[in-house]
Each structure stands twice: as structure tokens, then as C-alpha cells.
Design an enzyme around this catalytic site. Sequence first.
Site, mmCIF file in Angstrom:
data_model
loop_
_atom_site.group_PDB
_atom_site.id
_atom_site.type_symbol
_atom_site.label_atom_id
_atom_site.label_comp_id
_atom_site.label_asym_id
_atom_site.label_seq_id
_atom_site.Cartn_x
_atom_site.Cartn_y
_atom_site.Cartn_z
ATOM 1 C CD GLU A 70 -2.665 1.443 2.273
ATOM 2 O OE1 GLU A 70 -2.726 0.314 3.365
ATOM 3 O OE2 GLU A 70 -3.657 2.260 2.327
ATOM 4 C CG ASP A 90 -3.217 -2.647 4.135
ATOM 5 O OD1 ASP A 90 -2.835 -1.657 4.954
ATOM 6 O OD2 ASP A 90 -4.786 -2.367 4.175
ATOM 7 C CB ILE A 92 -1.878 -0.288 9.746
ATOM 8 C CG1 ILE A 92 -0.487 -0.158 10.174
ATOM 9 C CG2 ILE A 92 -2.928 -0.268 10.736
ATOM 10 C CD1 ILE A 92 -0.453 0.740 11.223
ATOM 11 C CG ASP A 93 -7.288 -3.070 6.168
ATOM 12 O OD1 ASP A 93 -7.426 -1.995 5.231
ATOM 13 O OD2 ASP A 93 -8.252 -4.032 6.036
ATOM 14 C CB THR A 95 -4.554 3.922 8.369
ATOM 15 O OG1 THR A 95 -3.707 2.604 7.767
ATOM 16 C CG2 THR A 95 -3.378 5.020 8.718
ATOM 17 C CG ASP A 208 -7.800 -1.889 1.393
ATOM 18 O OD1 ASP A 208 -6.908 -1.506 2.358
ATOM 19 O OD2 ASP A 208 -8.154 -1.136 0.684
HETATM 20 C C1 IPD Z 1 -9.159 0.951 4.669
HETATM 21 C C2 IPD Z 1 -9.895 -0.063 5.548
HETATM 22 C C3 IPD Z 1 -11.171 0.526 5.258
HETATM 23 C C4 IPD Z 1 -11.949 0.835 4.050
HETATM 24 C C5 IPD Z 1 -11.189 1.660 3.292
HETATM 25 C C6 IPD Z 1 -9.754 0.945 3.070
HETATM 26 P P1 IPD Z 1 -6.630 1.495 5.213
HETATM 27 O O1 IPD Z 1 -7.770 0.486 4.378
HETATM 28 O O2 IPD Z 1 -9.734 -1.304 4.897
HETATM 29 O O3 IPD Z 1 -12.240 -0.315 6.498
HETATM 30 O O4 IPD Z 1 -13.175 1.497 4.119
HETATM 31 O O5 IPD Z 1 -11.756 1.409 2.000
HETATM 32 O O6 IPD Z 1 -8.707 1.769 2.286
HETATM 33 O O7 IPD Z 1 -6.429 2.540 4.543
HETATM 34 O O8 IPD Z 1 -6.789 1.545 6.607
HETATM 35 O O9 IPD Z 1 -5.300 0.636 4.748
#
Ligand code: IPD
Length: 269
Positions: A70, A90, A92-93, A95, A208
Site C-alpha cells: 500500500e 497492507d 495496517i488495514d 489506519t 485491503d
Molecule cells: C481502509 C480500510 C477501510 C476501508 C477503506 C480502506 P487502510 O484501508 O480497509 O475499512 O473502508 O476503503 O482503504 O487505508 O486502513 O489500509
Amino acid sequence: MADFLQNVMDHAVAVARKAGEVVCSALSDERKIMTKSSAVDLVTQTDQRVEQLIIQSVKEKFPSHRFIGEESVAAGESCILTDEPTWIIDPIDGTTNFVHTWRWVWSTAVWRIKCSRPGGGRERSVTARLCRFLSRQLLSDIHQAIIATEFGSNRDLKAVDHIFFSLRNILTLPVHGVRGAGTAAVNMCLVALGCVEAYYEIGIHVWDIAAGLLIVSEAGGVLMDVTGGDVDLMSRRIVAANNKTIAEKVIEQIDPFTPPRDDAPPLDK
Ligand code: IPD
């Protein structure tokens, strides 16, 4: 081949655990918050640090493997998936959860391989074994379901209208409830565990959902595009469900739109 896959699996688990420790210990640190595609698309130094930690660790052990990460993509690297062994990361999914110390934080490292054979390819997952052993009671009545979804980080009015219209359709079916963990990976694990009947979102990225796709599919779940076809990893759209009946009911309620693809050339994004 089996030994090799086991080695990769062991390394994926070890590096994901290490990444998890780094993320958890950073929860109490002061965070420098930066933004990416929108004012609410957040990134911290911990995201960047953890991604580098995973990449370095994998490179040492498997020097020829490739990466889609990412934060590397945010820094300008390409997001093209080839047939070469590729780790989709990813760091930190969730963030936003991390920034707000809301503790549904998920650190993900996935390895994906395609072994070419005459007449077709084969994919092996190496991180998705956990859920195979879980027994779930499958519910196929959408009216008794809990559906997970997210608002994502796109604040374009048209996109928000589509998201709200779908949500309105789902809520008024009616369903028992709508939830969102704040991370696609956790939402997909909740589907695999049978805690929610389905998860859908438009606007997520390949990093993600890569881990979650394997986990849901190995748990016996169903994965589809929001218009009902096969999942396209780079299309930024996903429906994951406990079974096809629920998936199709959810799909009927979704007002689809098409975000720029993850593998689009930078000018098209
Ligand atoms: C996000 C999370 C979130 C989702 C966003 C993603 P990130 O990932 O998965 O739940 O709604 O579309 O981008 O940015 O925290 O890696």
C-alpha cells in the site's frame, strides 16, 4: 513444492506477528498523520515502517519475490500483478482506527503464487488455513442477517450518494443490522467466522482484500463483484458472503459505481 509453500507460510506468519507487535507498541506513541488520496485517507510513519519491515524480511529470505505494498504504491511504485510470486501487503488495514487508537487494527502480509500449467493457472494460498476448521451455522435469510460495509475514504458527492443509496436499500430490506469494523480485512474475517453474513464495499484496494479473499474462500464463503460477476482483484469492488443466496440478495441492493482501477496508469487515477 509442499516444503517451499510451508516455508513461505511460516515466514508469512512470523513476519505478520512481528508487524503486529510493532503496530501494537506504536499505539501509545505520538503519531505524525499524513494524508494520501483525500483528506481522510490517512497514513502514519508506522504504516510506512511496518511495510518496509515486511519487505526487507521477505527479501532476505526470498530475494526473487515481488511486492505490491500500500505505502510503496502511494510513493509511486506500480501496482501490477504478474505471474511472479508476489506479496500483497497492507501494513495496517484500518489506519483510521489506528490513528484514533480504536483497536480493531489489522496487519496483513499475503503471499500469492501462480504456478502455470498447460491450459491454465493454479493459485495456492498460504495464509488462509485458520478458518478451515471453524464450523459455522449458515444463514440464508437476508432478513436475519448482519451485513458489514464501510464508507471508505472517498468524499466525492456522487460516490457518497451511491454508497448511501446502497446502504438505504440494505437497511430497508430490512436486515437485522449493518456493521463496519473499520478494516476490510477484519470485515472479511468476520464473514469467514460467520459473525456477519456478508461484507461489501466499493473503493477498497487490492491490499485491503487480498488476505481476506483467501480466508473467506478457504472458509467456504462466496466472493463476487458488486454486479454479480467474478471478483476482479484490481477493480476496487468486493462482495464476500457466507453463501450465494446472501451474496445475490446483497448484490441486488447495491448501486454500483466504478472507481479508478488499482492497476490504472497514474494519469488515469
Ligand atoms: C481502509 C480500510 C477501510 C476501508 C477503506 C480502506 P487502510 O484501508 O480497509 O475499512 O473502508 O476503503 O482503504 O487505508 O486502513 O489500509
